[in-house]
Scaffold this motif. Sequence first.
Motif, PDB file in Angstrom:
ATOM      1  N   ARG A  34       0.827  -1.208   0.000  1.00  0.00           N
ATOM      2  CA  ARG A  34       0.000   0.000   0.000  1.00  0.00           C
ATOM      3  C   ARG A  34       0.863   1.261   0.000  1.00  0.00           C
ATOM      4  O   ARG A  34       0.574   2.234  -0.709  1.00  0.00           O
ATOM      5  CB  ARG A  34      -0.937   0.006   1.208  1.00  0.00           C
ATOM      6  CG  ARG A  34      -2.024  -1.053   1.181  1.00  0.00           C
ATOM      7  CD  ARG A  34      -3.011  -0.857   2.326  1.00  0.00           C
ATOM      8  NE  ARG A  34      -4.037  -1.855   2.316  1.00  0.00           N
ATOM      9  CZ  ARG A  34      -3.979  -2.991   3.036  1.00  0.00           C
ATOM     10  NH1 ARG A  34      -2.940  -3.227   3.805  1.00  0.00           N
ATOM     11  NH2 ARG A  34      -4.961  -3.869   2.977  1.00  0.00           N
ATOM     12  N   VAL A  35       1.924   1.236   0.816  1.00  0.00           N
ATOM     13  CA  VAL A  35       2.823   2.386   0.872  1.00  0.00           C
ATOM     14  C   VAL A  35       3.510   2.582  -0.477  1.00  0.00           C
ATOM     15  O   VAL A  35       3.588   3.695  -1.004  1.00  0.00           O
ATOM     16  CB  VAL A  35       3.874   2.193   1.983  1.00  0.00           C
ATOM     17  CG1 VAL A  35       4.936   3.293   1.923  1.00  0.00           C
ATOM     18  CG2 VAL A  35       3.211   2.188   3.351  1.00  0.00           C
ATOM     19  N   ILE A  36       3.999   1.484  -1.039  1.00  0.00           N
ATOM     20  CA  ILE A  36       4.712   1.557  -2.316  1.00  0.00           C
ATOM     21  C   ILE A  36       3.818   2.113  -3.414  1.00  0.00           C
ATOM     22  O   ILE A  36       4.202   3.026  -4.150  1.00  0.00           O
ATOM     23  CB  ILE A  36       5.237   0.156  -2.709  1.00  0.00           C
ATOM     24  CG1 ILE A  36       6.398  -0.247  -1.797  1.00  0.00           C
ATOM     25  CG2 ILE A  36       5.686   0.144  -4.167  1.00  0.00           C
ATOM     26  CD1 ILE A  36       6.859  -1.679  -2.008  1.00  0.00           C
ATOM     27  N   ILE A  37       2.617   1.581  -3.527  1.00  0.00           N
ATOM     28  CA  ILE A  37       1.709   2.016  -4.588  1.00  0.00           C
ATOM     29  C   ILE A  37       1.318   3.475  -4.410  1.00  0.00           C
ATOM     30  O   ILE A  37       1.289   4.250  -5.378  1.00  0.00           O
ATOM     31  CB  ILE A  37       0.454   1.116  -4.630  1.00  0.00           C
ATOM     32  CG1 ILE A  37       0.819  -0.254  -5.184  1.00  0.00           C
ATOM     33  CG2 ILE A  37      -0.640   1.744  -5.456  1.00  0.00           C
ATOM     34  CD1 ILE A  37       1.329  -0.242  -6.616  1.00  0.00           C
ATOM     35  N   SER A  38       1.029   3.886  -3.177  1.00  0.00           N
ATOM     36  CA  SER A  38       0.603   5.271  -2.952  1.00  0.00           C
ATOM     37  C   SER A  38       1.684   6.252  -3.368  1.00  0.00           C
ATOM     38  O   SER A  38       1.393   7.321  -3.917  1.00  0.00           O
ATOM     39  CB  SER A  38       0.214   5.484  -1.488  1.00  0.00           C
ATOM     40  OG  SER A  38       1.346   5.352  -0.643  1.00  0.00           O
ATOM     41  N   GLU A  39       2.950   5.916  -3.124  1.00  0.00           N
ATOM     42  CA  GLU A  39       4.044   6.804  -3.497  1.00  0.00           C
ATOM     43  C   GLU A  39       4.422   6.649  -4.969  1.00  0.00           C
ATOM     44  O   GLU A  39       4.753   7.627  -5.641  1.00  0.00           O
ATOM     45  CB  GLU A  39       5.262   6.541  -2.611  1.00  0.00           C
ATOM     46  CG  GLU A  39       5.066   6.947  -1.165  1.00  0.00           C
ATOM     47  CD  GLU A  39       4.631   8.404  -1.041  1.00  0.00           C
ATOM     48  OE1 GLU A  39       5.295   9.287  -1.620  1.00  0.00           O
ATOM     49  OE2 GLU A  39       3.615   8.669  -0.379  1.00  0.00           O
ATOM     50  N   ALA A  40       4.376   5.417  -5.464  1.00  0.00           N
ATOM     51  CA  ALA A  40       4.789   5.158  -6.854  1.00  0.00           C
ATOM     52  C   ALA A  40       3.859   5.833  -7.850  1.00  0.00           C
ATOM     53  O   ALA A  40       4.290   6.225  -8.935  1.00  0.00           O
ATOM     54  CB  ALA A  40       4.836   3.651  -7.106  1.00  0.00           C
ATOM     55  N   LEU A  41       2.592   5.987  -7.495  1.00  0.00           N
ATOM     56  CA  LEU A  41       1.642   6.630  -8.398  1.00  0.00           C
ATOM     57  C   LEU A  41       1.812   8.146  -8.434  1.00  0.00           C
ATOM     58  O   LEU A  41       1.432   8.791  -9.409  1.00  0.00           O
ATOM     59  CB  LEU A  41       0.206   6.281  -7.981  1.00  0.00           C
ATOM     60  CG  LEU A  41      -0.215   4.826  -8.197  1.00  0.00           C
ATOM     61  CD1 LEU A  41      -1.613   4.595  -7.635  1.00  0.00           C
ATOM     62  CD2 LEU A  41      -0.168   4.457  -9.669  1.00  0.00           C
ATOM     63  N   ILE A  42       2.385   8.704  -7.384  1.00  0.00           N
ATOM     64  CA  ILE A  42       2.553  10.155  -7.291  1.00  0.00           C
ATOM     65  C   ILE A  42       3.930  10.588  -7.785  1.00  0.00           C
ATOM     66  O   ILE A  42       4.062  11.572  -8.504  1.00  0.00           O
ATOM     67  CB  ILE A  42       2.357  10.623  -5.832  1.00  0.00           C
ATOM     68  CG1 ILE A  42       0.930  10.332  -5.367  1.00  0.00           C
ATOM     69  CG2 ILE A  42       2.684  12.103  -5.678  1.00  0.00           C
ATOM     70  CD1 ILE A  42       0.723  10.535  -3.891  1.00  0.00           C
ATOM     71  N   ARG A  43       4.940   9.815  -7.410  1.00  0.00           N
ATOM     72  CA  ARG A  43       6.332  10.176  -7.700  1.00  0.00           C
ATOM     73  C   ARG A  43       6.845   9.388  -8.893  1.00  0.00           C
ATOM     74  O   ARG A  43       6.944   8.158  -8.832  1.00  0.00           O
ATOM     75  CB  ARG A  43       7.189   9.894  -6.467  1.00  0.00           C
ATOM     76  CG  ARG A  43       6.781  10.649  -5.208  1.00  0.00           C
ATOM     77  CD  ARG A  43       7.488  11.964  -5.120  1.00  0.00           C
ATOM     78  NE  ARG A  43       8.919  11.775  -5.204  1.00  0.00           N
ATOM     79  CZ  ARG A  43       9.671  11.413  -4.155  1.00  0.00           C
ATOM     80  NH1 ARG A  43       9.108  11.216  -2.965  1.00  0.00           N
ATOM     81  NH2 ARG A  43      10.970  11.267  -4.299  1.00  0.00           N
ATOM     82  N   ARG A  44       7.211  10.081  -9.959  1.00  0.00           N
ATOM     83  CA  ARG A  44       7.677   9.415 -11.167  1.00  0.00           C
ATOM     84  C   ARG A  44       8.919   8.567 -10.900  1.00  0.00           C
ATOM     85  O   ARG A  44       9.018   7.441 -11.369  1.00  0.00           O
ATOM     86  CB  ARG A  44       7.991  10.451 -12.242  1.00  0.00           C
ATOM     87  CG  ARG A  44       8.485   9.849 -13.556  1.00  0.00           C
ATOM     88  CD  ARG A  44       8.931  10.941 -14.495  1.00  0.00           C
ATOM     89  NE  ARG A  44       7.824  11.763 -14.912  1.00  0.00           N
ATOM     90  CZ  ARG A  44       7.134  11.560 -16.027  1.00  0.00           C
ATOM     91  NH1 ARG A  44       7.446  10.564 -16.829  1.00  0.00           N
ATOM     92  NH2 ARG A  44       6.134  12.349 -16.352  1.00  0.00           N
TER      93      ARG A  44
END
Length: 202
Positions: A112-122
Amino acid sequence: IKAKRTSPRPADDPQRRAAILQAAQVRFAQDGFHRTTMRAVARQAGLAEGTLYHHFRGKDDLLLGLFSALGEQAQASMDPAALASMNLRAFLHAFLAAPLTALAQDDAALFRVIISEALIRRDLGQAFAAGLAQTAGLGAQALAARPELRGVDTAELIRLGMALVLGFTLDGALNHAGPPDAQATASRITDALLAWVAGGRA
């Protein structure tokens, strides 16, 4: 002349690095990426904050380290010799179950943490995608040597499989239903991939 013995630098200590990553995973899962501080990670790991910076430059570096650890965990569970001796169905099942198991750990909290950041940060998204691509590349390479898949685009086959792995894991996370059962989900995806292969040859 007797050489002077020197102790390894903190950054060369793999056990300490692993302990820091485990502490970061706990804090990210409990507090979220943005609310977690390097001081909190250091406290969780039982280290001075300054020691943390010998290993990781900041939270982004910690998250990238966790990306790498997930990929290494998935790849370490794949024995190339064992995979080579399996039939196609067993190979696909074992290959797909590995990332499903890695992503599901701790109730998929890290995912969940990875996806939330990966979708925002290129940059973080590209790093996560690169890790998945590396794992997929290993599978595609192994499949390409199989005579029963001659003429099949094995890279596309594995890409489809990994997309389904992410899809099932994301579905569980979005519904707060917990991660999918790795073995059962690997079986479902394997069936879909084999049907895709058979349909392409019809």
